[in-house]
Design a protein around this motif. Structure first.
Motif, short mmCIF file in Angstrom:
data_model
loop_
_atom_site.label_atom_id
_atom_site.label_comp_id
_atom_site.label_asym_id
_atom_site.label_seq_id
_atom_site.Cartn_x
_atom_site.Cartn_y
_atom_site.Cartn_z
N ILE A 38 0.85 -1.16 0.00
CA ILE A 38 -0.03 0.04 0.00
C ILE A 38 0.75 1.00 -0.05
O ILE A 38 1.78 1.25 0.92
CB ILE A 38 -0.86 -0.03 1.15
N LEU A 39 0.74 2.09 -0.95
CA LEU A 39 1.66 3.23 -1.13
C LEU A 39 1.06 4.33 -0.50
O LEU A 39 1.80 5.37 0.03
CB LEU A 39 1.98 3.58 -2.62
N SER A 40 -0.33 4.47 -0.38
CA SER A 40 -0.90 5.59 0.34
C SER A 40 -2.23 5.37 0.67
O SER A 40 -2.94 4.55 -0.20
CB SER A 40 -0.57 6.88 -0.46
N VAL A 41 -2.74 5.87 1.70
CA VAL A 41 -4.08 5.87 2.19
C VAL A 41 -4.62 7.39 2.46
O VAL A 41 -3.88 7.92 3.35
CB VAL A 41 -4.62 4.99 3.45
N ASP A 42 -5.43 7.76 1.99
CA ASP A 42 -6.03 9.00 2.03
C ASP A 42 -7.43 9.07 2.57
O ASP A 42 -8.33 8.57 1.43
CB ASP A 42 -5.89 10.11 1.14
N ILE A 43 -8.10 9.57 3.79
CA ILE A 43 -9.20 9.29 4.22
C ILE A 43 -10.04 10.69 4.60
O ILE A 43 -9.11 11.36 5.08
CB ILE A 43 -9.23 8.35 5.53
N VAL A 62 -7.03 4.66 -2.02
CA VAL A 62 -5.94 3.55 -1.91
C VAL A 62 -4.98 3.54 -3.03
O VAL A 62 -5.53 3.48 -4.09
CB VAL A 62 -6.25 2.58 -1.17
N LYS A 63 -3.81 3.88 -2.83
CA LYS A 63 -2.82 3.52 -3.96
C LYS A 63 -2.20 2.52 -3.77
O LYS A 63 -1.58 2.45 -2.75
CB LYS A 63 -1.95 4.98 -4.35
N LEU A 64 -1.88 1.17 -4.45
CA LEU A 64 -1.45 0.01 -4.04
C LEU A 64 -0.74 -0.26 -5.21
O LEU A 64 -1.14 -0.30 -6.50
CB LEU A 64 -2.98 -0.88 -4.02
N ASP A 94 -2.78 0.02 -8.45
CA ASP A 94 -4.26 0.26 -8.65
C ASP A 94 -4.63 1.38 -7.47
O ASP A 94 -3.90 1.58 -6.47
CB ASP A 94 -4.73 -1.16 -7.78
N CYS A 95 -5.67 2.19 -8.09
CA CYS A 95 -5.94 3.38 -7.53
C CYS A 95 -7.38 2.82 -7.18
O CYS A 95 -8.25 2.79 -7.81
CB CYS A 95 -6.00 4.58 -8.56
#
Length: 123
Positions: free
Chosen positions: A73-78, A85-87, A98-99
């Motif tokens: 998981i490259l990033s999680v923005d909530i 989620v950028k994966l 995957d976005c």
């Protein structure tokens, strides 16, 4: 909404395991029934709903359950009840970015949109 990051990561894990191990039930749990995905796979543009995505996986050889999954998981923005989620993941002979867009609804997170990049298209 307790601990959204952990719940989101569980959804991402279900999505990955369902896809890579060939378990449609895990994909159905992770993705909303009206989820859509788009991207180029093997040079062909795909725009699929959840059922079409699951059906498309029948052409791929699933990994045996328990096989290590190459992902990060490259990033999680909530923001409230929406998460992005950028994966990065590797499967089916290539690697993907995957976005994923998730929405928290009726007590759980689900993927509602997916755009992906197949790194086999590099270069």
């Amino acid at each position: 909404m307790p601990e959204p990051r952990a719940a989101i990561e569980r959804v991402v894990r279900d999505y990955l395991e369902g896809m890579i191990y060939g378990n449609p039930g895990q994909i159905e749990a992770a993705m909303h029934p009206k989820c859509m995905q788009a991207g180029h796979f093997n040079g062909v543009y795909e725009f699929l709903d959840r059922a079409e995505f699951i059906a498309s996986l029948q052409a791929e050889a699933p990994a045996p359950p328990g096989t290590p999954i190459d992902s990060e998981i490259l990033s999680v923005d909530i923001t409230g009840d929406v998460a992005l989620v950028k994966l990065r993941d590797a499967c089916f002979g290539t690697s993907f970015t995957d976005c994923l867009t998730l929405i928290h609804h009726e007590g759980r997170w689900q993927i509602v949109m997916k755009a992906f990049y197949d790194h086999a298209n590099d270069g």
